[in-house]
Design a protein around this motif. Structure first.
Motif, PDB file in Angstrom:
ATOM      1  N   GLU A 179       0.819  -1.207   0.000  1.00  0.00           N
ATOM      2  CA  GLU A 179       0.000   0.000   0.000  1.00  0.00           C
ATOM      3  C   GLU A 179       0.854   1.259   0.000  1.00  0.00           C
ATOM      4  O   GLU A 179       0.646   2.175  -0.772  1.00  0.00           O
ATOM      5  CB  GLU A 179      -0.932   0.001   1.207  1.00  0.00           C
ATOM      6  CG  GLU A 179      -2.108  -0.948   1.017  1.00  0.00           C
ATOM      7  CD  GLU A 179      -2.979  -1.018   2.251  1.00  0.00           C
ATOM      8  OE1 GLU A 179      -3.152   0.029   2.902  1.00  0.00           O
ATOM      9  OE2 GLU A 179      -3.471  -2.129   2.558  1.00  0.00           O
TER      10      GLU A 179
ATOM     11  N   PRO B 176      -8.527  -3.193 -13.877  1.00  0.00           N
ATOM     12  CA  PRO B 176      -9.549  -2.689 -12.965  1.00  0.00           C
ATOM     13  C   PRO B 176     -10.700  -3.687 -12.895  1.00  0.00           C
ATOM     14  O   PRO B 176     -11.135  -4.203 -13.927  1.00  0.00           O
ATOM     15  CB  PRO B 176      -9.987  -1.374 -13.615  1.00  0.00           C
ATOM     16  CG  PRO B 176      -9.628  -1.525 -15.056  1.00  0.00           C
ATOM     17  CD  PRO B 176      -8.461  -2.458 -15.131  1.00  0.00           C
TER      18      PRO B 176
ATOM     19  N   TYR C 208      -3.775  -5.188  -6.098  1.00  0.00           N
ATOM     20  CA  TYR C 208      -3.645  -3.793  -5.698  1.00  0.00           C
ATOM     21  C   TYR C 208      -3.552  -2.866  -6.905  1.00  0.00           C
ATOM     22  O   TYR C 208      -4.154  -1.802  -6.938  1.00  0.00           O
ATOM     23  CB  TYR C 208      -2.425  -3.598  -4.803  1.00  0.00           C
ATOM     24  CG  TYR C 208      -2.689  -3.890  -3.346  1.00  0.00           C
ATOM     25  CD1 TYR C 208      -3.178  -2.897  -2.501  1.00  0.00           C
ATOM     26  CD2 TYR C 208      -2.465  -5.149  -2.814  1.00  0.00           C
ATOM     27  CE1 TYR C 208      -3.427  -3.155  -1.169  1.00  0.00           C
ATOM     28  CE2 TYR C 208      -2.719  -5.418  -1.484  1.00  0.00           C
ATOM     29  CZ  TYR C 208      -3.199  -4.425  -0.656  1.00  0.00           C
ATOM     30  OH  TYR C 208      -3.447  -4.694   0.649  1.00  0.00           O
TER      31      TYR C 208
ATOM     32  N   ASP D 127      -6.925  -2.406  -8.408  1.00  0.00           N
ATOM     33  CA  ASP D 127      -7.734  -1.462  -7.641  1.00  0.00           C
ATOM     34  C   ASP D 127      -7.328  -0.030  -7.949  1.00  0.00           C
ATOM     35  O   ASP D 127      -8.159   0.858  -8.111  1.00  0.00           O
ATOM     36  CB  ASP D 127      -7.561  -1.730  -6.145  1.00  0.00           C
ATOM     37  CG  ASP D 127      -8.174  -3.066  -5.750  1.00  0.00           C
ATOM     38  OD1 ASP D 127      -8.870  -3.673  -6.600  1.00  0.00           O
ATOM     39  OD2 ASP D 127      -7.961  -3.500  -4.606  1.00  0.00           O
ATOM     40  N   LEU D 128      -6.028   0.148  -8.030  1.00  0.00           N
ATOM     41  CA  LEU D 128      -5.501   1.483  -8.293  1.00  0.00           C
ATOM     42  C   LEU D 128      -6.018   1.996  -9.635  1.00  0.00           C
ATOM     43  O   LEU D 128      -6.450   3.146  -9.763  1.00  0.00           O
ATOM     44  CB  LEU D 128      -3.976   1.408  -8.319  1.00  0.00           C
ATOM     45  CG  LEU D 128      -3.217   2.676  -8.011  1.00  0.00           C
ATOM     46  CD1 LEU D 128      -3.585   3.179  -6.635  1.00  0.00           C
ATOM     47  CD2 LEU D 128      -1.728   2.417  -8.099  1.00  0.00           C
TER      48      LEU D 128
ATOM     49  N   ALA E 202      -8.669   1.044 -11.144  1.00  0.00           N
ATOM     50  CA  ALA E 202     -10.118   1.218 -11.096  1.00  0.00           C
ATOM     51  C   ALA E 202     -10.475   2.597 -10.558  1.00  0.00           C
ATOM     52  O   ALA E 202     -11.486   3.179 -10.925  1.00  0.00           O
ATOM     53  CB  ALA E 202     -10.749   0.121 -10.227  1.00  0.00           C
ATOM     54  N   GLN E 203      -9.629   3.123  -9.684  1.00  0.00           N
ATOM     55  CA  GLN E 203      -9.911   4.444  -9.111  1.00  0.00           C
ATOM     56  C   GLN E 203      -9.891   5.539 -10.176  1.00  0.00           C
ATOM     57  O   GLN E 203     -10.488   6.585  -9.994  1.00  0.00           O
ATOM     58  CB  GLN E 203      -8.894   4.777  -8.023  1.00  0.00           C
ATOM     59  CG  GLN E 203      -9.130   4.017  -6.737  1.00  0.00           C
ATOM     60  CD  GLN E 203      -7.958   4.161  -5.794  1.00  0.00           C
ATOM     61  OE1 GLN E 203      -7.276   5.179  -5.815  1.00  0.00           O
ATOM     62  NE2 GLN E 203      -7.722   3.152  -4.989  1.00  0.00           N
ATOM     63  N   ASN E 204      -9.171   5.340 -11.217  1.00  0.00           N
ATOM     64  CA  ASN E 204      -9.126   6.381 -12.260  1.00  0.00           C
ATOM     65  C   ASN E 204     -10.253   6.196 -13.264  1.00  0.00           C
ATOM     66  O   ASN E 204     -10.094   5.611 -14.283  1.00  0.00           O
ATOM     67  CB  ASN E 204      -7.769   6.364 -12.960  1.00  0.00           C
ATOM     68  CG  ASN E 204      -6.691   6.800 -11.996  1.00  0.00           C
ATOM     69  OD1 ASN E 204      -6.964   7.006 -10.809  1.00  0.00           O
ATOM     70  ND2 ASN E 204      -5.480   6.938 -12.486  1.00  0.00           N
TER      71      ASN E 204
ATOM     72  N   GLU F  42      -6.654  17.062 -11.155  1.00  0.00           N
ATOM     73  CA  GLU F  42      -7.944  16.968 -10.440  1.00  0.00           C
ATOM     74  C   GLU F  42      -8.423  18.384 -10.164  1.00  0.00           C
ATOM     75  O   GLU F  42      -7.746  19.163  -9.505  1.00  0.00           O
ATOM     76  CB  GLU F  42      -7.759  16.233  -9.108  1.00  0.00           C
ATOM     77  CG  GLU F  42      -7.297  14.801  -9.229  1.00  0.00           C
ATOM     78  CD  GLU F  42      -8.451  13.841  -9.482  1.00  0.00           C
ATOM     79  OE1 GLU F  42      -9.624  14.301  -9.432  1.00  0.00           O
ATOM     80  OE2 GLU F  42      -8.184  12.653  -9.742  1.00  0.00           O
TER      81      GLU F  42
END
Lengths: 340, 340
Positions: free
Chosen positions: A94, A301, A332, A335-336, A338-340, B164
């Motif tokens: 993380e 993602p 991980y 997931d990262l 997917a956040q974008n 952002e």
DNA sequence: AATTGGCACTCCGGGCGACAGAGTGCCAGT
DNA sequence: ACTGGCACTCTGTCGCCCGGAGTGCCAATT
């Protein structure tokens, strides 16, 4: 003759000990280090069977036994449970990935993380264009007869190419072109674009046909033809850990293979479902990697897969640990993204 | 005691023979292979002097002599004439670099070419942002609160970053922003931009100040703060050529050093005039590279320099040939960049 | 039928001594 | 100032021996 439980247990013990000590393991040492509940002689008999079946072998008469590729294969398939990551490792992942600022950064951090955690050579493929969609196409005038084409994909990849135009083109036409290509290609999967690009040319009024054709050529090259897979490598220094025995004396062939992107892509870029794949020794069909193993998996993602990542090391490797790490890192990263 | 011509000649012979054979060279072999016109005994006397002065040394009593770092230094500075490239090499360079399609491609081809020609590890730095000017800034809306900032530099480099935004922004405002930043920053050297970016924020009407501030932050990060030097490596497999003696037995430290971009940049990224620089052994201050030499030079269109490139190999290296190749490749790459 | 203890056998690796070869330093002679 | 000669030193290698580790097999035991 089938292998009963104890023989399997013996194989596991051999693999574990050999991975740890890097030395051929003998019957006596085995019963001492593991609670097998039988005598060395019995273990020897089992070993004889295992050897006959091809799971282990002796470097020379009167040496201990060493697992064969087949032995590792059996170990990986049936004998190893996935080792859960330590909390420290989770935290490391993380901490390492947080703060990545763009795709390059993500890939860069990921590959170094992987190399560091597994202490092996890590490879990360950039999200494949073939699995991306067009988010936006931008045309930037560089001079009167040159455009810079910038393609932004939904996976975060950005590709650019120079377009040489057949003649000068007014600024308004550039805007028009941009609108047209975005309307036609925006949101489309890259693999679906070729016919669309063709239709762009066909639908173009004759006076601009030439310009559009130039653009179309470059578009096709950028989007599909030129197999724009990219990848990143880290941890080559890890090849020198362990004894000279790994990689049978010379790193030469391994280093050579690592320089060939095509080879690496074959190794980690298989699009399978979300299974982790382990190739042991001969199983990866590259001659130069006969004494290497590759653990790879896809990432992306959510449930989709956009690229592959993995590590490469000696066949004598800690498979359960490596597999767990590779999987975790892939999740991980997914997931990262997917956040974008 | 100063070194007369013959002693220098002896040193040159020692270096040349040692580079070729990789074995300590003795007095007898020397007079046989070179026309020195004196006897082995005389050469031995000269050698004794050279050793006393620190230019050569004996691995052990009664072995031949081997050049020291200092010896190589003297050789490079005073004894070697630049070896002209063979026509075959010139052709190879041209053939290799022709057809490069964008900057990535140029760098990629260059680094592989260098590795192949010198048979050593090659490093090529991308054109430094610090030495580039802004050609164009593009803002692409990704979502209502996100922009993709794409910066195109005159050196061909393209950098992108996600911005952002503090809140949703209408499409027209994006156009306006784009116009503003391009007017202000277009054509400026990246190193001159920070005050300009600041003034962009200051001159902004209060209602858009927030948005502009976000953009400015990312701009600064992209343009200057985040030291966006990139480089590419090839030919690591070449480290395994030659005997184990090069790199005193282990590649480990060398491979480790090669993974550190910072170290590599220090090695090849010195902005000196168009001189080729040779660092021998201890001279490059990285402990891990004590037994390596680096030949590097700058490249760029015309007389300006935008980046560095070079090769790394054992101190026992063919300096004249390597220097010639590195120079030639740098010049070709410069020409290539000048064409764009 | 499976397991065990015993035993002879094989092979590796390290230590030792001998030896040839290469290279030097020095000295006396030209 | 250079050279030939000579004694010396050190390396690398070869053969040899030996201890240790590990095996395979067999007969005995459960």
């Amino acid at each position: 003759m089938s292998l009963d439980d104890r023989k399997l247990e013996v194989l596991r013990a051999i693999v574990e000990d050999y991975v740890e000590t890097q030395e051929p393991v003998g019957s006596k040492a085995l019963v001492e280090r593991h609670q097998l509940g039988v005598s060395p002689a019995t273990v020897r008999n089992d070993m004889a069977v295992l050897e006959e079946e091809g799971y282990i072998r002796q470097p020379h008469t009167s040496a201990g036994r060493v697992p064969t590729d087949l032995g590792y294969r059996l170990f990986v398939d049936r004998l190893s449970k996935v080792k859960p990551l330590s909390p420290a490792e989770r935290r490391a992942i993380e901490r390492f990935l947080v703060g990545a600022v763009d795709l390059d950064d993500v890939v860069h951090r990921t590959v170094r993380l992987l190399a560091q955690l597994t202490r092996q050579v890590a490879v990360v493929q950039y999200p494949s264009l073939a699995r991306s969609s067009v988010r936006h196409l931008e045309l930037v005038p560089i001079s009167t007869t040159r455009l810079m084409l910038v393609m932004i994909a939904d996976t975060g990849r950005v590709e650019q190419r120079l377009v040489e135009l057949p003649g000068p083109i007014p600024a308004d036409d550039v805007l028009d072109l941009r609108r047209k290509v975005n309307e036609k290609l925006g949101g489309q999967r890259l693999s679906d674009t070729p016919p669309l690009v063709q239709s762009l040319v066909d639908d173009c009024p004759p006076d601009r046909r030439n310009t559009m054709a130039c653009l179309a050529t470059v578009l096709l090259e950028t989007l599909v033809e030129r197999n724009e897979e990219r990848l990143m490598l880290a941890g080559t220094a890890n090849l020198t850990r362990g004894s000279v025995l790994d990689f049978q004396g010379t790193l030469r062939p391994v280093l050579e293979a690592l320089e060939e992107e095509v080879i690496l892509l074959k190794l980690i870029g298989d699009l399978e479902p979300s299974k982790t794949r382990v190739r042991i020794g001969d199983e990866n069909e590259i001659d130069n990697l006969r004494s290497a193993s590759v653990v790879s998996t896809g990432y992306g993602p959510g449930a989709t897969i956009v690229g592959g990542l993995g590590v490469l090391g000696p066949t004598r490797m800690d498979y359960p640990g490596t597999i767990a790490t590779v999987r975790a890192v892939a999740r991980y990263v997914g997931d990262l993204l997917a956040q974008n």
